[in-house]
Scaffold this motif. Sequence first.
Motif, PDB file in Angstrom:
ATOM      1  N   HIS A 296      17.704 -21.151 -21.272  1.00  0.00           N
ATOM      2  CA  HIS A 296      16.688 -20.283 -20.667  1.00  0.00           C
ATOM      3  C   HIS A 296      16.475 -19.020 -21.496  1.00  0.00           C
ATOM      4  O   HIS A 296      15.345 -18.519 -21.597  1.00  0.00           O
ATOM      5  N   ARG A 297      17.541 -18.521 -22.082  1.00  0.00           N
ATOM      6  CA  ARG A 297      17.440 -17.276 -22.845  1.00  0.00           C
ATOM      7  C   ARG A 297      16.712 -17.471 -24.172  1.00  0.00           C
ATOM      8  O   ARG A 297      15.939 -16.605 -24.604  1.00  0.00           O
ATOM      9  N   THR A 298      16.912 -18.608 -24.816  1.00  0.00           N
ATOM     10  CA  THR A 298      16.382 -18.813 -26.164  1.00  0.00           C
ATOM     11  C   THR A 298      15.222 -19.799 -26.215  1.00  0.00           C
ATOM     12  O   THR A 298      14.397 -19.748 -27.123  1.00  0.00           O
ATOM     13  N   GLU A 307       4.279 -26.833 -20.047  1.00  0.00           N
ATOM     14  CA  GLU A 307       5.491 -27.147 -19.296  1.00  0.00           C
ATOM     15  C   GLU A 307       6.643 -27.466 -20.239  1.00  0.00           C
ATOM     16  O   GLU A 307       6.465 -28.162 -21.239  1.00  0.00           O
ATOM     17  N   VAL A 308       7.808 -26.943 -19.928  1.00  0.00           N
ATOM     18  CA  VAL A 308       9.028 -27.187 -20.705  1.00  0.00           C
ATOM     19  C   VAL A 308       9.896 -28.142 -19.896  1.00  0.00           C
ATOM     20  O   VAL A 308      10.448 -27.767 -18.851  1.00  0.00           O
ATOM     21  N   TRP A 309      10.003 -29.390 -20.370  1.00  0.00           N
ATOM     22  CA  TRP A 309      10.754 -30.413 -19.642  1.00  0.00           C
ATOM     23  C   TRP A 309      12.183 -30.505 -20.171  1.00  0.00           C
ATOM     24  O   TRP A 309      12.396 -30.654 -21.367  1.00  0.00           O
ATOM     25  N   VAL A 310      13.142 -30.396 -19.266  1.00  0.00           N
ATOM     26  CA  VAL A 310      14.566 -30.455 -19.614  1.00  0.00           C
ATOM     27  C   VAL A 310      15.183 -31.649 -18.894  1.00  0.00           C
ATOM     28  O   VAL A 310      15.079 -31.762 -17.672  1.00  0.00           O
ATOM     29  N   ASN A 327      14.999 -22.345 -13.376  1.00  0.00           N
ATOM     30  CA  ASN A 327      13.947 -21.345 -13.400  1.00  0.00           C
ATOM     31  C   ASN A 327      12.647 -21.919 -12.850  1.00  0.00           C
ATOM     32  O   ASN A 327      12.486 -23.137 -12.735  1.00  0.00           O
ATOM     33  N   ASP A 328      11.720 -21.026 -12.542  1.00  0.00           N
ATOM     34  CA  ASP A 328      10.421 -21.462 -12.032  1.00  0.00           C
ATOM     35  C   ASP A 328       9.517 -21.894 -13.191  1.00  0.00           C
ATOM     36  O   ASP A 328       9.921 -21.905 -14.358  1.00  0.00           O
ATOM     37  N   TYR A 329       8.282 -22.226 -12.846  1.00  0.00           N
ATOM     38  CA  TYR A 329       7.287 -22.665 -13.834  1.00  0.00           C
ATOM     39  C   TYR A 329       7.264 -21.690 -15.026  1.00  0.00           C
ATOM     40  O   TYR A 329       7.372 -20.494 -14.841  1.00  0.00           O
ATOM     41  N   PRO A 330       7.182 -22.187 -16.285  1.00  0.00           N
ATOM     42  CA  PRO A 330       6.811 -23.552 -16.704  1.00  0.00           C
ATOM     43  C   PRO A 330       7.992 -24.505 -16.899  1.00  0.00           C
ATOM     44  O   PRO A 330       7.821 -25.579 -17.455  1.00  0.00           O
ATOM     45  N   TRP A 331       9.187 -24.111 -16.454  1.00  0.00           N
ATOM     46  CA  TRP A 331      10.353 -24.976 -16.624  1.00  0.00           C
ATOM     47  C   TRP A 331      10.311 -26.117 -15.608  1.00  0.00           C
ATOM     48  O   TRP A 331      10.033 -25.905 -14.431  1.00  0.00           O
ATOM     49  N   ARG A 332      10.578 -27.319 -16.099  1.00  0.00           N
ATOM     50  CA  ARG A 332      10.672 -28.505 -15.254  1.00  0.00           C
ATOM     51  C   ARG A 332      11.957 -29.259 -15.613  1.00  0.00           C
ATOM     52  O   ARG A 332      12.352 -29.291 -16.779  1.00  0.00           O
ATOM     53  N   TYR A 333      12.580 -29.869 -14.618  1.00  0.00           N
ATOM     54  CA  TYR A 333      13.896 -30.474 -14.825  1.00  0.00           C
ATOM     55  C   TYR A 333      13.910 -31.912 -14.314  1.00  0.00           C
ATOM     56  O   TYR A 333      13.287 -32.234 -13.298  1.00  0.00           O
ATOM     57  N   ASN A 348       9.278 -37.886 -23.795  1.00  0.00           N
ATOM     58  CA  ASN A 348       8.584 -36.621 -24.082  1.00  0.00           C
ATOM     59  C   ASN A 348       9.291 -35.405 -23.479  1.00  0.00           C
ATOM     60  O   ASN A 348       8.650 -34.451 -23.022  1.00  0.00           O
ATOM     61  N   PHE A 349      10.628 -35.398 -23.482  1.00  0.00           N
ATOM     62  CA  PHE A 349      11.368 -34.221 -23.037  1.00  0.00           C
ATOM     63  C   PHE A 349      11.373 -33.166 -24.132  1.00  0.00           C
ATOM     64  O   PHE A 349      11.492 -33.478 -25.317  1.00  0.00           O
ATOM     65  N   THR A 350      11.279 -31.900 -23.727  1.00  0.00           N
ATOM     66  CA  THR A 350      11.344 -30.791 -24.690  1.00  0.00           C
ATOM     67  C   THR A 350      12.787 -30.525 -25.093  1.00  0.00           C
ATOM     68  O   THR A 350      13.077 -30.318 -26.275  1.00  0.00           O
ATOM     69  N   TYR A 351      13.668 -30.509 -24.113  1.00  0.00           N
ATOM     70  CA  TYR A 351      15.084 -30.234 -24.364  1.00  0.00           C
ATOM     71  C   TYR A 351      15.940 -31.249 -23.614  1.00  0.00           C
ATOM     72  O   TYR A 351      15.514 -31.829 -22.603  1.00  0.00           O
ATOM     73  N   LEU A 352      17.160 -31.407 -24.103  1.00  0.00           N
ATOM     74  CA  LEU A 352      18.171 -32.215 -23.422  1.00  0.00           C
ATOM     75  C   LEU A 352      19.427 -31.372 -23.240  1.00  0.00           C
ATOM     76  O   LEU A 352      19.812 -30.629 -24.151  1.00  0.00           O
ATOM     77  N   VAL A 353      20.043 -31.484 -22.098  1.00  0.00           N
ATOM     78  CA  VAL A 353      21.404 -30.978 -21.904  1.00  0.00           C
ATOM     79  C   VAL A 353      22.252 -32.223 -21.695  1.00  0.00           C
ATOM     80  O   VAL A 353      22.157 -32.884 -20.661  1.00  0.00           O
ATOM     81  N   ASN A 354      23.079 -32.535 -22.705  1.00  0.00           N
ATOM     82  CA  ASN A 354      23.681 -33.855 -22.762  1.00  0.00           C
ATOM     83  C   ASN A 354      25.107 -33.784 -23.300  1.00  0.00           C
ATOM     84  O   ASN A 354      25.455 -32.860 -24.044  1.00  0.00           O
ATOM     85  N   GLU A 355      25.915 -34.777 -22.938  1.00  0.00           N
ATOM     86  CA  GLU A 355      27.301 -34.819 -23.409  1.00  0.00           C
ATOM     87  C   GLU A 355      27.431 -35.355 -24.826  1.00  0.00           C
ATOM     88  O   GLU A 355      28.484 -35.221 -25.448  1.00  0.00           O
ATOM     89  N   HIS A 356      26.364 -35.976 -25.377  1.00  0.00           N
ATOM     90  CA  HIS A 356      26.408 -36.570 -26.709  1.00  0.00           C
ATOM     91  C   HIS A 356      25.906 -35.569 -27.754  1.00  0.00           C
ATOM     92  O   HIS A 356      24.933 -34.850 -27.532  1.00  0.00           O
ATOM     93  N   SER A 357      26.552 -35.557 -28.911  1.00  0.00           N
ATOM     94  CA  SER A 357      26.203 -34.584 -29.959  1.00  0.00           C
ATOM     95  C   SER A 357      25.062 -35.056 -30.847  1.00  0.00           C
ATOM     96  O   SER A 357      24.395 -34.239 -31.487  1.00  0.00           O
TER      97      SER A 357
END
Length: 410
Positions: A296-298, A307-310, A327-333, A348-357
Amino acid sequence: MNLMHLPKVYSLYAVRLVLSFLMLCTLRFFRIQIRKKFGYQVEAFFSILTAVQFHMLFYCSRPLPNILAFGLANLAYGFWVKGSFYAALRCLIFATIIFRCDMLLLISPLGLELLLSKSISLWKAIRTCIAATLFCIGLTVLVDSVMWRRWLWPELEVFWFNSVLNRSSEWGIHPIHWYFTSALPRSLLVAYPLFLLGAFLDRRVLFYVLPVLSFVILYSKLPHKELRFIISSLPIFNMAAAVAASRIYNNRKKGLWRYLNIAMLGSILISLGCTTMIFMASYDNYPSGYALKVLHRTGQLTNNSTEVWVHIDTLSAMNGISRFCENDYPWRYSKEEGILLDQLQKRNFTYLVNEHSNITGFRCLSSIHGFSTAKLRIGFPPISLAKEPKVYIHGNVENSEMLLRQWPGC
């Protein structure tokens, strides 16, 4: 919190503070009844033993149905020690019907003991329990059907899934002795041997320990085991341990009792040290929450209309991420499960939070370390906590703006 337009995470702080306050109030009620029944010294030892334990106080602020049932169990214990047996039964019925159906394993041996000891009348108990049950069923069906938008008694579905279908093992299994060889020793610490001694030294304690011990034994038959399932047993075990601690302290100038007193005081200090270590480990045991904070910070894009899809994988969702962290719009999860790693780029995800490197189509932007293991070392403190990368933040390689940001790196 919403009216003041504060971040959602502040709502989480508020919820957990209120919940912990309520749970501590129920523990206070139980403690007062202990004082009236066993005296000030037993009350003091109950407070000390509870304070040097980690898990029970840690769980007090967790918004789980087990903890809501835990508060009602504390009230029931207080009424039980006070001698208000029907009030105790009502509290446990409320907890069983509305919050945790497995509390049936506690109310059954308790009710049987009260009947066998002639503490309650059979017909009055039947009338009391039927009235409380009908009221609680009506309340839970009314409220939960509105919230879930279908006719529903949640704990009946839980009972059917766990007990009738016996599908709780899908979430993992432990050996039948796990509660007695792992969960209780870790959560009670010095109170574990003391509560066994207390049941032996004072016959009054045995009256309270037997139904709760039966609760843990009955629960051991269920393959899937977690400490939170038996968290309601800890206050009674602490009370029994406090009785033993008081007896040891009162006889501290006599023969063998002197050495028992020294061992007990030393064990209390060791328990405090263990709790401190567990606290430090738990601080680093939820890396996904830190990962989302870094993201969220960076990761905010310049164009706020995009929209930022995570995507949050299963491990990350279980290690620190909740709806309060979003967070609220434009963040989507998205927490959609079952997506193969090589299919993530096509979603088409913008970011991933994942256990794999390493994930095809994404670049690793940051790694978040979490608790790994405890190691012995020469010096002070004698135990060090080792950390290793647990969760990774990935960015879609097709997003050039995101790749130009200053990320910590992996």
